[in-house]
Design an enzyme around this catalytic site. Sequence first.
Site, mmCIF file in Angstrom:
data_model
loop_
_atom_site.group_PDB
_atom_site.id
_atom_site.type_symbol
_atom_site.label_atom_id
_atom_site.label_comp_id
_atom_site.label_asym_id
_atom_site.label_seq_id
_atom_site.Cartn_x
_atom_site.Cartn_y
_atom_site.Cartn_z
ATOM 1 N N HIS A 13 0.860 -1.212 0.000
ATOM 2 C CA HIS A 13 0.000 0.000 0.000
ATOM 3 C C HIS A 13 0.883 1.245 0.000
ATOM 4 O O HIS A 13 1.450 1.598 1.027
ATOM 5 C CB HIS A 13 -0.893 0.000 1.249
ATOM 6 N N HIS A 15 1.413 5.416 -1.860
ATOM 7 C CA HIS A 15 0.992 6.524 -2.734
ATOM 8 C C HIS A 15 2.242 7.117 -3.378
ATOM 9 O O HIS A 15 3.131 7.607 -2.665
ATOM 10 C CB HIS A 15 0.278 7.609 -1.924
ATOM 11 N N LEU A 16 2.302 7.053 -4.708
ATOM 12 C CA LEU A 16 3.474 7.604 -5.411
ATOM 13 C C LEU A 16 3.174 8.949 -6.060
ATOM 14 O O LEU A 16 4.088 9.637 -6.508
ATOM 15 C CB LEU A 16 3.963 6.614 -6.477
ATOM 16 N N ARG A 17 1.867 9.291 -6.160
ATOM 17 C CA ARG A 17 1.439 10.511 -6.879
ATOM 18 C C ARG A 17 1.861 10.427 -8.349
ATOM 19 O O ARG A 17 1.979 9.345 -8.890
ATOM 20 C CB ARG A 17 1.998 11.789 -6.223
ATOM 21 N N ASN A 41 -5.392 7.015 -6.135
ATOM 22 C CA ASN A 41 -6.067 8.288 -5.812
ATOM 23 C C ASN A 41 -5.247 9.492 -6.272
ATOM 24 O O ASN A 41 -4.854 10.352 -5.489
ATOM 25 C CB ASN A 41 -6.400 8.381 -4.306
ATOM 26 N N LYS A 99 -9.567 -0.364 -5.427
ATOM 27 C CA LYS A 99 -9.527 0.360 -4.158
ATOM 28 C C LYS A 99 -10.853 1.053 -3.917
ATOM 29 O O LYS A 99 -11.340 1.809 -4.759
ATOM 30 C CB LYS A 99 -8.403 1.401 -4.177
ATOM 31 N N HIS A 136 -10.584 1.285 2.150
ATOM 32 C CA HIS A 136 -10.317 2.356 3.122
ATOM 33 C C HIS A 136 -11.475 2.299 4.113
ATOM 34 O O HIS A 136 -12.571 2.755 3.822
ATOM 35 C CB HIS A 136 -10.231 3.727 2.446
ATOM 36 N N HIS A 174 -4.598 -0.238 6.237
ATOM 37 C CA HIS A 174 -4.066 0.609 7.321
ATOM 38 C C HIS A 174 -4.954 0.617 8.557
ATOM 39 O O HIS A 174 -5.462 1.661 8.968
ATOM 40 C CB HIS A 174 -3.803 2.044 6.825
ATOM 41 N N ASP A 247 1.539 2.740 3.521
ATOM 42 C CA ASP A 247 0.669 3.913 3.322
ATOM 43 C C ASP A 247 1.488 5.203 3.283
ATOM 44 O O ASP A 247 1.007 6.264 3.688
ATOM 45 C CB ASP A 247 -0.422 4.001 4.393
ATOM 46 N N HIS A 251 3.061 14.668 0.816
ATOM 47 C CA HIS A 251 2.466 15.983 0.545
ATOM 48 C C HIS A 251 3.579 17.010 0.697
ATOM 49 O O HIS A 251 4.429 16.872 1.590
ATOM 50 C CB HIS A 251 1.356 16.310 1.550
ATOM 51 N N ALA A 263 -2.940 18.776 4.924
ATOM 52 C CA ALA A 263 -3.117 17.565 4.113
ATOM 53 C C ALA A 263 -2.836 16.322 4.964
ATOM 54 O O ALA A 263 -1.883 16.300 5.745
ATOM 55 C CB ALA A 263 -2.182 17.608 2.908
#
Length: 345
Positions: A13, A15-17, A41, A99, A136, A174, A247, A251, A263
């Site tokens: 899990h 987030h790489l953007r 996301n 997701k 989530h 998470h 996770d 930001h 954020a």
Amino acid sequence: MQSIEITRPDDWHVHLRDDPVLRDTVKDISRYFGRAIVMPNLATPVTNVEMASQYRRRILAHLADDSAFEPMMTLYLTDRTTTETVKQAGQSGLIRAFKFYPAGATTNADAGVQKMESIYPLFEEMTLQRIPLLIHGEVADPGVDVFDREAVFIDRHLDHLVKSFPELKIVFEHISTAGAVQFMQSSPANVAATIAVHHLLYNRNHLLADGMKSLYYCMPILKERADQQALIKAATSGSSKYFLGSDSAPHAQSAKEDCSGCAAGAYTAHAAIELYAEVFDEAGALDKLEGFASHFGASFYGLPRNSDTIQLEKRPWLVADRLSFGDQHLVPIRSGQEIRWSVTA
Ligand code: DOR
Ligand code: ZN
């Protein structure tokens, strides 16, 4: 124990953007992880196979030539997702999971699902296509206290979902409460949970008690010390129901320190496996790290384990105050402080 060798770990899990920050996030996630489940996301959510395929190409473009790191792609469920999209995902060979975000629950979740029960037909198709559902697990109901959102989600939605889909692989992402651990203990084998390292390292006192610290603001929000301890016990128990999902959620510093709304997200990809090693060492459970970090997730997803190993040593190193984040900066977890474990080979 001062050093430990484990099968190369995976992150289930992260987030790489997107560009222009992929250069930085991909460098960090591919340091030691063999594979990672990449969250969909983005500012424009990744909702179909073609979008995921293009996103994957943008990620791969930032990998070092000799890197064997594999980004594993996911699709974002909305109220408009069709069973046809689920079928295409199943046949694509590219999509590892869907997701589910409740609409409004967290960063870039506005396009999420309004009412979970209305997309049950999609879960039936996921069962047929053998694609896992990643949840989530928080309600976004403004009438529910932010610290209770996970508990209320279990009662209102998760319990019913799990009973309704005994064949669907479900990952409760998470988890952040002792109640979630309790739910997991009595859940069937098709249900697993990821545990983020920031939920193992910190509790809400770190966030609120000594000057409010935006660094620790994330969703699900940090809970009580008793919850943190229940999560540590679960992660280090040796149970294959729990596995590593950092996770890590970057930001820019400016977005974290924005007084009109901080954020949500903690960045840990610069040091994730080292931080997990610290937690397991503190708990006297280093021997359980390999299962959690390198074996159980692969088994759950039906994938082979990585074939090489990494070596960790109890040797401190200093985390930078700030890290490059595209044309901005971010403040990582442990910024300007030591981490007691290093990867040495
Ligand atoms: O704190 C969080 N940040 N929780 C999430 O679920 C999303 C994530 C993000 O994308 O920033
Ligand atoms: Zn996440």
